[in-house]
Design an enzyme around this catalytic site. Structure first.
Site, mmCIF file in Angstrom:
data_model
loop_
_atom_site.group_PDB
_atom_site.id
_atom_site.type_symbol
_atom_site.label_atom_id
_atom_site.label_comp_id
_atom_site.label_asym_id
_atom_site.label_seq_id
_atom_site.Cartn_x
_atom_site.Cartn_y
_atom_site.Cartn_z
ATOM 1 C CE LYS A 54 -3.738 -2.632 2.116
ATOM 2 N NZ LYS A 54 -4.464 -3.078 3.310
ATOM 3 C CD GLN A 98 -3.477 -4.681 6.517
ATOM 4 O OE1 GLN A 98 -3.551 -3.618 5.900
ATOM 5 N NE2 GLN A 98 -3.954 -5.803 6.023
ATOM 6 C CG ASP A 121 -9.594 0.072 5.592
ATOM 7 O OD1 ASP A 121 -9.410 -0.512 4.515
ATOM 8 O OD2 ASP A 121 -8.822 -0.004 6.566
HETATM 9 N N1 GUN Z 1 -6.969 -6.793 6.293
HETATM 10 C C1 GUN Z 1 -7.333 -7.498 5.190
HETATM 11 N N2 GUN Z 1 -7.919 -6.679 4.277
HETATM 12 C C2 GUN Z 1 -7.926 -5.443 4.820
HETATM 13 C C3 GUN Z 1 -8.402 -4.177 4.353
HETATM 14 O O1 GUN Z 1 -8.948 -4.026 3.253
HETATM 15 N N3 GUN Z 1 -8.219 -3.138 5.212
HETATM 16 C C4 GUN Z 1 -7.640 -3.286 6.435
HETATM 17 N N4 GUN Z 1 -7.520 -2.198 7.201
HETATM 18 N N5 GUN Z 1 -7.200 -4.444 6.896
HETATM 19 C C5 GUN Z 1 -7.339 -5.515 6.087
#
Ligand code: GUN
Length: 292
Positions: A54, A98, A121
Site C-alpha cells: 500500500k 491493518q 477503508d
Molecule cells: N486486512 C485485510 N484486508 C484489509 C483491508 O482491506 N483493510 C484493512 N484495514 N485491513 C485488512
C-alpha cells in the site's frame, strides 16, 4: 467451456494510471499531496506485506504515506493515542489500520477514532450504515468489495437481476460485498459456516464472490455454467515444485471452476491488485474532500 479470465492486474493498472493523473493535476494546481497513514501492529508477515504494498503504491502514484509500525504487545491506550494523533493531523487525509489487530486489542474502539472523512477503508459505522441504506451514499466504500464490483463491471457482467452468492460474512469483505450487490439490484444470498447444502446454494449463483479463506474450497461441480466467479481468497498451499515451497491459491478450485464458469478471476492477479487501486482512489477522494 473455458472461462474468460478477468485480469485484475491490468484493470487495477488502468485505474492506478487514472488516479496518478488526478494526483499530478492536483499538485500542479498547488493543492496538498494526498497522504495515507498506515498503522501496522505486530509482526504478521501477511499484514506487513499488504501494508508495504500500500505504501509502495502511494509512492508510485505520487501520493504521500506515513507509516506507524507498532509492537504486537502495545497497549490499547498507546495504540489509541497513535490513531488519534493521525486523525488530528491535517497533513493526513486517510488512515488505514491493518486488520486483524492482536487479540488483546479492542478493534472497534480503535476504528471508532478514525473520522468518517479519513476512513479510506470505509469501515466506520457512518460509512457502513450509509452503504446499508437505500439511496444513501457512503463517503468511502470498503476497498476489496469495491474492487470485486469494479471487476464485474469491467467484464460487462450483468449484476442487476442476477442471483449473487457471497461466501463469507466478514466486516471487511462478505458483508459490504453483499450490500453493494443489493444496491446494484442483484438478488443476494450470503453463505457462512452454518449454511445448509452450500454446494446447492452455490449452484444457483450467476455471480459468486468467494471470501472465506479456505484454499480451493469451491469445487468445479458447484459452478453454474457461465457464472462469473470473483475469488477473494489468498491462501498458501504447499508446493514442492516452487523454490519458496508454496504457492498462492484462492477459495475456488481454479482448474475445475474455469471449465464451467463464464468469467473467473485468477489468484494471484485478480482481486488483490484491485484492493490497492481502490485504496489509492479512496485516498485521493479523502484529500479532495478535506482540501478541495
Ligand atoms: N486486512 C485485510 N484486508 C484489509 C483491508 O482491506 N483493510 C484493512 N484495514 N485491513 C485488512
Amino acid at each position: 467451456m473455458t472461462a474468460q479470465l478477468i485480469d485484475g492486474k491490468a484493470i487495477a493498472q488502468q485505474l492506478r494510471v487514472q488516479v496518478a493523473a488526478a494526483v499530478t493535476e492536483r499538485l500542479a494546481a498547488g493543492k496538498t499531496k494526498p497522504t495515507l497513514a498506515t498503522v501496522l501492529v505486530g509482526d504478521r508477515m501477511d499484514s506487513a506485506t499488504y501494508v508495504s504494498s500500500k505504501q509502495k503504491a502511494c509512492a508510485e502514484l505520487g501520493m504521500g504515506s506515513i507509516s506507524r509500525n507498532l509492537p504486537g504487545d502495545i497497549s490499547q491506550e498507546e495504540l489509541e493515542k497513535v490513531v488519534q494523533a493521525l486523525d488530528d493531523d491535517p497533513a493526513v487525509h486517510g488512515i488505514l489500520t491493518q486488520l486483524p489487530l492482536p487479540s488483546h486489542i479492542n478493534e472497534e474502539r480503535v476504528l471508532q477514532l478514525i473520522s468518517a472523512n479519513k476512513d479510506v477503508d470505509g469501515f466506520s459505522p457512518l460509512n457502513i450504515g450509509r452503504l446499508a441504506q437505500k439511496g444513501r451514499a457512503p463517503l468511502f466504500i470498503p476497498c476489496t468489495p469495491a474492487g470485486c464490483i469494479y471487476l464485474l463491471e469491467q467484464a460487462d457482467v450483468q449484476i442487476e437481476g442476477a442471483n449473487a452468492v457471497v461466501l463469507g460474512r466478514s466486516n471487511i469483505v462478505g458483508m459490504p460485498a453483499a450490500l453493494l450487490l443489493i444496491g446494484k439490484n442483484a438478488t443476494v444470498t450470503v453463505c457462512h459456516s452454518r449454511t445448509k447444502d452450500l454446494p446447492d446454494v452455490v449452484r444457483g449463483a450467476d455471480i459468486l464472490i468467494a471470501a472465506i479463506g479456505k484454499a480451493e474450497f469451491v469445487r468445479g461441480d458447484w459452478i453454474k455454467p457461465g457464472a462469473a466467479i470473483i475469488d477473494v481468497g489468498i491462501n498458501s498451499k504447499p508446493d514442492a515444485t516452487r523454490k519458496s515451497g508454496y504457492r498462492l491459491v484462492g477459495d475456488v478450485n481454479f482448474e475445475e471452476a474455469k471449465e464451467a464458469a463464464g468469467f473467473i478471476t485468477p489468484v494471484p492477479g485478480g482481486v488483490g491488485p484491485m484492493t490497492i487501486a481502490m485504496l489509492m482512489r479512496n485516498t485521493l477522494r479523502a484529500a479532495e474532500m478535506q482540501d478541495p
